[in-house]
Write an enzyme that holds these catalytic residues in place. Structure first.
Site, PDB file in Angstrom:
ATOM      1  N   GLU A 254      75.456   9.015 -91.814  1.00 20.79           N
ATOM      2  CA  GLU A 254      74.285   9.820 -91.331  1.00 20.79           C
ATOM      3  C   GLU A 254      74.986  11.081 -90.716  1.00 20.79           C
ATOM      4  O   GLU A 254      75.634  11.220 -89.866  1.00 20.79           O
ATOM      5  CB  GLU A 254      73.525   9.071 -90.279  1.00 20.79           C
ATOM      6  CG  GLU A 254      72.327   9.807 -89.780  1.00 20.79           C
ATOM      7  CD  GLU A 254      72.375  10.342 -88.664  1.00 20.79           C
ATOM      8  OE1 GLU A 254      72.471  11.477 -88.548  1.00 20.79           O
ATOM      9  OE2 GLU A 254      72.598   9.881 -87.546  1.00 20.79           O
ATOM     10  N   CYS A 293      70.045  15.166 -84.941  1.00 19.79           N
ATOM     11  CA  CYS A 293      70.277  15.273 -86.541  1.00 19.79           C
ATOM     12  C   CYS A 293      68.654  15.334 -86.979  1.00 19.79           C
ATOM     13  O   CYS A 293      68.942  15.819 -88.388  1.00 19.79           O
ATOM     14  CB  CYS A 293      71.070  14.027 -86.927  1.00 19.79           C
ATOM     15  SG  CYS A 293      70.342  12.663 -86.422  1.00 19.79           S
TER      16      CYS A 293
END
Length: 513
Positions: A254, A293
Site C-alpha cells: 500500500e 495515504c
C-alpha cells in the site's frame, strides 16, 4: 528505550539507540534500537509456536479473542490517546488511529463469528460433481499458511496500521511479526504492551520488532507473507528482494497515492453537494495534518466553478487553528517530525513550479501554544493549477496538509485527469446527478481501490473520503502499490491457501465437515 516483544519475551536493546522526538515540542519521547534482532529466532518462533497455537483454535475461538482484545484496549483509550498526542495527533486524529484500530478488532471478531464455520477447513463454494455417475467431485477449501505474516507499517497510523493487518491474519490463523515505523513506534509499543498484558493471545501470535529490520526479509519462504505500507520506492525494493521474488512470498503493498475528488457540474454554490465538497476537502487536508495515504491530493472541479471552490475552501481553511495537539481548541497539529516538514517543503517546491499557492505558506505558521521552530508545524496549504494537464499535480505527492485544485472541461476530461494519478487508493465523486456519477465511476473505477459517491442522501452516514473501513478493500492499482488489505473476509483469505480437493462426495464431506 523501546523494547521488542519477540520469542515470548520482552527484549531490551544493549545499544544506546537513537532519539524519537515529540512532533510538537521536539522533546525526546523515547529511544529506539539501532542494532537488528536475531530474525531467524523471531521467524522460527512464529512458525513453530505461534502458528500451531493459532491453528489449534477454530475460527470461532479466534473471533472471540479479537472481540475480547478490542474490549481490553478500549479500557486503555485514555493512555493511548495521551501518548498519541506526542506524535502530533489531535483528539480527532487519535480517534481515527486508536479508536479506528480497535474497531477493526470488533469488526473482524464479528465477521468471524457470523460468517465463518466454528472450526475446521473453510470451504470455497459448494462441491461440484464432475463424473456422470456422481462418484467423483471437486471441492475447493482454504487452510491457513504455516509461516508468518511480516507487517511493515508507516508512521502516520501507529495503532490502526498495526491492527488492520493483525486482525485478519489472526482470524485466518497466521501469526504476525509487526515492524512499526521508527518515528512513532513508541505508540505501537504501548498498544502491544496492553495486548501482551491482557493474556488473551496464544504465545507467538504477535511479535513486535522495535529495531532495524535488516535481515528480516532474508529468511522469508513461500509459506510467509510480507505486507508493506510506505513509499513506492520501499515497496519496489522489497518486491524485488531475492527472498521475496525467489520464494514467491505473498506480497502486499500500500504505497503512494495521488487521490482525487471530483465535483459534479450540478454542485453549484448553495447546493448541498457544493458545501459537502468543500467540507470534505478541508477535512482531508487537516486530519492527521494531511498525512494520510487516502487524503485528497487533487481536487477536480468544473472550470466554471473553480473560482467559487477556491474562495470557499480558502475561507474555511482560514478558520483552521494549527498548534499544540493537546489543546482542545486546535484543529490541526504538526506533521510527524522536523524531517517530515523538510520533505513536505521540498515536495511543495516541485509542485509550485506548476501551481500557485492560494492559501497558506510553508515558511509562515503561527501555532497556538507551541514553538513554530521546535515543533514540526505547517499551515494547511491550498494550490491552484491553471493548466490541469500540467505534469507536477499528477506526479508529485506532498505528504502533508496540501491539496491542489484543478479544473476540468467535460466528464471525459475529468476521467482522464483522474487516471493521470497512475492508480489510487481512494477517490470520490460529489454530485447529485446520477448520470454524471455513473459515467465517472465507470471511467475511473479501474484506477481506484475504493470510490465514495457523496451526496445529500448519504452524507449523514458517510464515513468520508479518507476513511478505509474494515468492510472496504484498502489498496489500489499501479502507483498505489497494486495490493489489497481489509475488505472484510477478503483479507482473511489472503493469509490462506486455496486447494482443490478431488474425490468421492462422501470423502470430501468427511474432510470438510
Amino acid at each position: 528505550m523501546l523494547r521488542s516483544y519477540v520469542a515470548g519475551r520482552w527484549h531490551t536493546p544493549t545499544d544506546a539507540g537513537r532519539p524519537l522526538l515529540d512532533a510538537a515540542t521536539g522533546a525526546e519521547v523515547a529511544r529506539i534500537a539501532t542494532e537488528p534482532l536475531d530474525y531467524a529466532e523471531v521467524l522460527a518462533h512464529a512458525r513453530t509456536v505461534g502458528g500451531p497455537a493459532l491453528r489449534a483454535l477454530g475460527f470461532a475461538d479466534r473471533a472471540r479473542i479479537l472481540k475480547d482484545l478490542g474490549k481490553h484496549l478500549t479500557g486503555h483509550l485514555d493512555e493511548l490517546h495521551a501518548l498519541s498526542t506526542r506524535t502530533g495527533a489531535t483528539k480527532r486524529d487519535s480517534r481515527f488511529d486508536v479508536d479506528g484500530g480497535i474497531s477493526v478488532l470488533f469488526v473482524y471478531g464479528g465477521k468471524g463469528a457470523r460468517e465463518l464455520p466454528a472450526a475446521g477447513l473453510l470451504p470455497d463454494g459448494d462441491a461440484e460433481q464432475v463424473g456422470k455417475g456422481g462418484s467423483f467431485a471437486v471441492q475447493h477449501v482454504y487452510t491457513p499458511l504455516t509461516g508468518a505474516a511480516v507487517q511493515i507499517n508507516a508512521f502516520n497510523f501507529p495503532v490502526w496500521g498495526m491492527l488492520e493487518k493483525f486482525a485478519p491474519a489472526f482470524l485466518a490463523g497466521v501469526p504476525s511479526i509487526v515492524k512499526p515505523a521508527s518515528q512513532t513506534a513508541y505508540l505501537t509499543e504501548l498498544a502491544v504492551r496492553y495486548i501482551v498484558e491482557s493474556g488473551l493471545l496464544p504465545d507467538g501470535a504477535l511479535q513486535l520488532v522495535c529495531a532495524p529490520p535488516t535481515g528480516l526479509v532474508d529468511g522469508l519462504t513461500g509459506q510467509d507473507l510480507l505486507s508493506v505500507t510506505g513509499s513506492a520506492a520501499t515497496a519496489a525494493a522489497l518486491r524485488a528482494h531475492p527472498a521475496v521474488a525467489g520464494n514467491a512470498v505473498r506480497f502486499n503493498a500500500e504505497a503512494d497515492s495521488l487521490n482525487c475528488s471530483i465535483l459534479g457540474p450540478d454542485a453549484t454554490p448553495g447546493s448541498p453537494e457544493f458545501d459537502l465538497y468543500v467540507d470534505q476537502l478541508v477535512t482531508e487536508m487537516t486530519v492527521k495534518a494531511g498525512q494520510k495515504c487516502t487524503a485528497i491530493r487533487r481536487a477536480l472541479v468544473p472550470r466554471d466553478l473553480l473560482d467559487a471552490v477556491t474562495d470557499a475552501t480558502a475561507a474555511r481553511l482560514a478558520t483552521v487553528r494549527v498548534g499544540n495537539p493537546g489543546d482542545p481548541t486546535v484543529h490541526m497539529g504538526p506533521v510527524a517530525g522536523l524531517t517530515q516538514r523538510v520533505e513536505v517543503r521540498a515536495a511543495l517546491t516541485a509542485l509550485t513550479a506548476e501551481a500557485e499557492l492560494v492559501h497558506g505558506h510553508p515558511e509562515r505558521c503561527e501555532p497556538v501554544d507551541a514553538d513554530a521552530e521546535r515543533g514540526a508545524f505547517l499551515p494547511p496549504m491550498l494550490l491552484r493549477c491553471t493548466d490541469p494537464d500540467a505534469r507536477a499535480p499528477h506526479e508529485v505527492e506532498v505528504f502533508g496538509p496540501v491539496s491542489t485544485l484543478l479544473s476540468y472541461d467535460s466528464t471525459a476530461h475529468a476521467v482522464a485527469l483522474a487516471a493521470r494519478g497512475g492508480g489510487s487508493l481512494a477517490g470520490s465523486v460529489v454530485s447529485h446527478d446520477a448520470a454524471f456519477v455513473r459515467e465517472i465511476v465507470h471511467g475511473i473505477a479501474p484506477w481506484h481501490g475504493r470510490l465514495l459517491v457523496l451526496d445529500r442522501d448519504d452524507a449523514a452516514e458517510s464515513t468520508g473520503h479518507g476513511a478505509p473501513i474494515p468492510h472496504t478493500v484498502h489498496g489500489g492499482p499501479g502507483r498505489a502499490g497494486g495490493g489489497e488489505e481489509l475488505g472484510g473476509l477478503r483479507a482473511v483469505l489472503h493469509h490462506m491457501q486455496r486447494t482443490a480437493l478431488q474425490g468421492s462426495p462422501a470423502v470430501l464431506r468427511s474432510i470438510t465437515e
